[in-house]
Design an enzyme around this catalytic site. Structure first.
Site, PDB file in Angstrom:
ATOM      1  N   LYS A 116       0.801  -1.229   0.000  1.00 21.87           N
ATOM      2  CA  LYS A 116       0.000   0.000   0.000  1.00 21.87           C
ATOM      3  C   LYS A 116       0.826   1.268   0.000  1.00 21.87           C
ATOM      4  CE  LYS A 116      -4.075  -1.812   2.241  1.00 21.87           C
ATOM      5  NZ  LYS A 116      -4.996  -1.530   3.334  1.00 21.87           N
ATOM      6  N   GLY A 164      -8.322  -7.048   3.512  1.00 26.58           N
ATOM      7  CA  GLY A 164      -9.480  -7.647   4.162  1.00 26.58           C
ATOM      8  C   GLY A 164      -9.876  -6.920   5.439  1.00 26.58           C
ATOM      9  N   GLU A 200      -2.128   7.598   7.551  1.00 22.46           N
ATOM     10  CA  GLU A 200      -3.067   8.373   6.741  1.00 22.46           C
ATOM     11  C   GLU A 200      -3.915   9.200   7.683  1.00 22.46           C
ATOM     12  OE1 GLU A 200      -5.607   5.961   4.272  1.00 22.46           O
ATOM     13  OE2 GLU A 200      -4.028   5.603   2.810  1.00 22.46           O
ATOM     14  N   ARG A 293      -6.353  -7.793  -8.251  1.00 21.46           N
ATOM     15  CA  ARG A 293      -6.997  -9.110  -8.344  1.00 21.46           C
ATOM     16  C   ARG A 293      -8.473  -8.930  -8.656  1.00 21.46           C
ATOM     17  NH1 ARG A 293     -10.091  -8.820  -3.638  1.00 21.46           N
ATOM     18  NH2 ARG A 293      -9.112  -7.613  -1.978  1.00 21.46           N
TER      19      ARG A 293
END
Ligand code: ADP
Ligand code: ADP
Ligand code: MG
Length: 452
Positions: A116, A164, A200, A293
């Site tokens: 990420k 997830g 973040e 994906r």
């Protein structure tokens, strides 16, 4: 086209991919764990190979065994589905060494976008707006504290390898920051094999809006519209997703689509991928991550674009050109997916296992079910609790919601407990019906549901 594809996954997504293979005239090889002998994906496949004992690490995440099964089967390609090896560059790399095609992006694109923090850097370079945050991985606690102070609390500490909904911690002030950062790093290390974290700024009550893209190896890249996935539980796991995002104006839609394509093209992306954004109350959007994906919620895009994403993935991986250009993509109607889980909605969503004695999904043209469950099938405690996806398509959002509510009413499941009672309540809520939802909406409704 390939002659045989091995599906390195289980459950509904393995069934979905096997169906796509058969529709393309391709043989499908399933892999399964000892606990999944009776699973529908094993029955649907042309052949099936056991890859180990029940637990994921022994079987579906046992890379030597899955690679061995691939060699034994003689498959010329592997579809990883979602989760498991789908975003593991070493798996794609190992297949390449075996001369087997990985049905997904090139290894370099997984490496660049699967992490990420490095994906954020790629987004910045492609002039795609990102959530304000650290420039990369935090070197140590002190650096974290300094950057958090600059960003202003609250901040999120996020695992760079996370997914997830796991590996995200919210720090509200400098006092709790160091402890939370240590916890986040330990958790990330344990779950993802890397303790790297970055920061973040928290976007308060955002919407989650994501863009599906599809690219071929001949330089073509298009976006297949967006999905709205703000209906998430406390652990940031999506529960209900829809396409299109009804409140998005045409201009922003085009802008987000163009940003997604720009980013994918910049990293040499090929095959299906999803660029995820958060949108604040003022309609500003910020890149958060790319999923390199197939996505759980891909069916709502398939329903509204009438493009088969899984078939297209297989075609593109075999070297074919994208069969459509951006100007061919048009969406029609409104589609909503509800994730059905084997969790007891009346007992704080505790996992529920056992033999499914009654399984009577609603049957109608507007209902698409994706599931590996049948009457007599036993739900075991080893895997993800999602047992089905109910996808409802209508002419409008309002109609889709009405059809979804009655489909949930009709669905009969006995032998195990599910989240259906909660989904019914959610779908009937004023917030959901009006479309006025953000990622904090479900946690609020859940609080009322649990009576606290
Ligand atoms: P989507 O992003 O397609 O909506 P989810 O985020 O719900 O899907 O994840 C799909 C499945 O993949 C879930 O079972 C989730 O636990 C698993 N998953 C996703 N990313 C990871 C990861 N990095 N590591 C382990 N499991 C993951
Ligand atoms: P995962 O890889 O687990 O899917 P994401 O980075 O996609 O992680 O974030 C999952 C969810 O967490 C988002 O959909 C959103 O609900 C929440 N989230 C992530 N980043 C932020 C942020 N900066 N501010 C507010 N919420 C966030
Ligand atoms: Mg995500």
């Amino acid at each position: 086209m390939f002659s045989k594809v091995l599906i390195a996954n289980r459950g509904e997504i393995a069934c979905r991919i096997i169906r796509a293979c058969h529709e393309l005239g391709v043989h499908a090889t399933a892999v399964y764990s000892q606990a999944d002998r009776e699973s529908l994906h094993v029955q649907m496949a042309d052949e099936a190979i056991c890859v180990g004992a029940a637990t994921n690490t022994d079987s579906y995440l046992n890379m030597p065994n899955v690679l061995m099964a691939t060699v034994i089967s003689g498959a010329d390609a592997v579809h990883p589905g979602y989760g498991y090896f789908s975003e593991r560059e070493n798996f794609a790399d190992a297949l390449q060494a075996l001369g087997v095609t990985f049905i997904g992006p090139p290894v370099e694109a997984i490496a660049r976008m699967g992490d990420k923090a490095s994906a954020r850097a790629a987004a910045v370079a492609a002039e795609c707006p990102v959530v304000p945050g650290s420039a990369g991985i935090l070197a140590h606690e002190e650096e974290g504290l300094i950057i958090a102070e600059q960003l202003g609390y609250p901040v999120l500490i996020k695992a760079s390898a996370g997914g997830g909904g796991k590996g995200i911690r919210r720090a509200n002030n400098a006092d709790e920051f160091p402890g939370l950062m240590r916890m986040a790093m330990q958790e990330a290390d344990a779950s993802f094999g890397s303790g790297d974290v970055y920061l973040e700024k928290v976007i308060e009550n955002p919407r989650h809006v994501e863009v599906q893209i599809m690219a071929d190896e001949h330089g073509n890249c298009v976006y297949l519209g967006e999905r709205e996935c703000s209906v998430q539980n406390l652990r940031h796991q999506k529960m209900v997703e829809e396409a299109p995002f009804a409140l998005l104006c045409e201009e922003t839609r085009r802008e987000m689509g163009a940003a997604a394509v720009r980013l994918a093209s910049a990293v040499g992306y090929v095959n299906a991928g999803t660029i995820e954004f958060l949108m604040d109350a003022d309609g500003n959007y910020y890149f958060i991550e790319m999923n390199t994906r197939l996505q759980v919620e891909h069916p709502v895009t398939e329903q509204t674009t009438r493009i088969d994403i899984v078939q297209t993935m297989i075609k593109v991986a075999s070297g074919e050109k994208l069969p459509f250009a951006q100007s061919d993509i048009q969406t029609r109607g409104h589609s909503i997916e509800a994730r059905i889980t084997a969790e007891d909605a009346t007992k704080n969503f505790a996992p529920s296992c056992g033999v499914v004695t009654t399984w009577k999904p609603p049957q109608a043209d507007h209902v698409r079910m994706e599931s590996h469950v049948y009457e007599g099938f036993a739900i075991t405690p080893f895997y993800d609790p999602m047992i089905a996806k109910m996808i409802i398509t209508g002419d409008s959002r309002r109609q889709a919601i009405e059809l979804l509510a009655s489909a949930l009413d009709e669905f009969q499941v006995e032998g195990i407990k599910t989240n259906i009672p909660f989904l019914k309540r959610l779908v009937a809520s004023e917030e959901f019906v009006s479309g006025d939802v953000h990622t904090g909406t479900v946690p609020q409704i859940m609080k009322k549901w649990n009576g606290d």
